[in-house]
Enzyme design. Structure first.
Site, PDB file in Angstrom:
ATOM      1  N   HIS A   1     -21.673   2.386 -40.793  1.00 55.54           N
ATOM      2  CA  HIS A   1     -19.936   2.159 -40.850  1.00 55.54           C
ATOM      3  C   HIS A   1     -19.734   3.031 -42.317  1.00 55.54           C
ATOM      4  O   HIS A   1     -20.184   2.921 -43.227  1.00 55.54           O
ATOM      5  CB  HIS A   1     -19.561   0.824 -40.703  1.00 55.54           C
TER       6      HIS A   1
ATOM      7  N   ASP B   1     -12.567   4.108 -36.873  1.00 53.45           N
ATOM      8  CA  ASP B   1     -13.143   2.890 -36.160  1.00 53.45           C
ATOM      9  C   ASP B   1     -12.249   1.705 -36.272  1.00 53.45           C
ATOM     10  O   ASP B   1     -12.120   0.747 -35.472  1.00 53.45           O
ATOM     11  CB  ASP B   1     -14.514   2.778 -36.843  1.00 53.45           C
TER      12      ASP B   1
ATOM     13  N   SER C   1      -5.513   2.518  -6.107  1.00 47.45           N
ATOM     14  CA  SER C   1      -4.825   2.779  -5.076  1.00 47.45           C
ATOM     15  C   SER C   1      -3.238   3.273  -5.327  1.00 47.45           C
ATOM     16  O   SER C   1      -2.789   3.343  -6.524  1.00 47.45           O
ATOM     17  CB  SER C   1      -4.496   1.133  -4.756  1.00 47.45           C
TER      18      SER C   1
END
Length: 191
Positions: A16, A99, A160
């Site tokens: 990180h 992040d 849909s």
């Protein structure tokens, strides 16, 4: 403790960008400083590795005194199962800020609160909890899968007509421009 064990030419690898970008760790100038930030939690990364599949990963260099930092970064990413075409170059700054923001404002914080409020709204209106959970959380991975594969407009093309129409009408009412203003405030706080 670690600094005492480092010799010139050592390499520090981070998963990180936070510690380097925000100055929480000061690496000796004689060390390569590499970022390999897979786009998956450790458990998922391991599962993909064992099934010979790859996730993507950011890679970056903060220091490269050896002049072989990129070669090392690519080799380490390869070793943990990140395919070369899925190794995306970035910077420690962009990875850290992106992040943190992504997790806090959207992926974990934002989605979690959206699910919680949707669930509570249905249950408080008399919908049984099992039904409410199935409607607001259970199917999330299916929708995310469509978004990841086809983008947001592609997802709308594959749900849909009722879902598409309702989403296009209700979405902007629920997530209105004030959300973006609050997100900008959150981003400023992270920076």
């Amino acid at each position: 403790y670690i600094r005492k064990s480092l010799s010139p030419g050592s390499t520090l690898v981070f998963l990180h960008g936070l510690s380097i970008h925000f100055g929480l760790v000061k690496a000796p100038k004689s060390c390569d400083v590499i970022l390999i930030a897979p786009h998956a939690p450790g458990v998922a990364l391991r599962e993909k590795y064992l099934s010979d599949r790859s996730v993507s990963s950011f890679i970056a260099l903060a220091q490269n005194p050896s002049r072989s930092g990129w070669k090392t970064a690519h080799a380490l990413a390869d070793a943990i199962g990140i395919a070369p075409k899925r190794q995306i170059k970035t910077t420690f700054e962009h990875e850290a800020i992106g992040d943190i923001f992504g997790e806090q404002a959207v992926l974990c914080g934002g989605i979690a609160m959206l699910i919680k409020h949707g669930f509570d709204t249905l249950v408080e209106s008399g919908i049984p909890p099992d039904n409410a959970w199935l409607e607001v959380a259970y199917q999330l991975d299916l929708i995310v899968g469509l978004v990841k594969k086809y983008g947001i407009s592609g997802m709308f093309d594959r749900v849909s007509v009722a879902a598409r129409y309702g989403s296009l009408m209700a979405g902007p009412l629920i997530i209105d421009p004030s959300v973006k203003r609050r997100m900008n405030n959150e981003l400023a706080g992270i920076r």
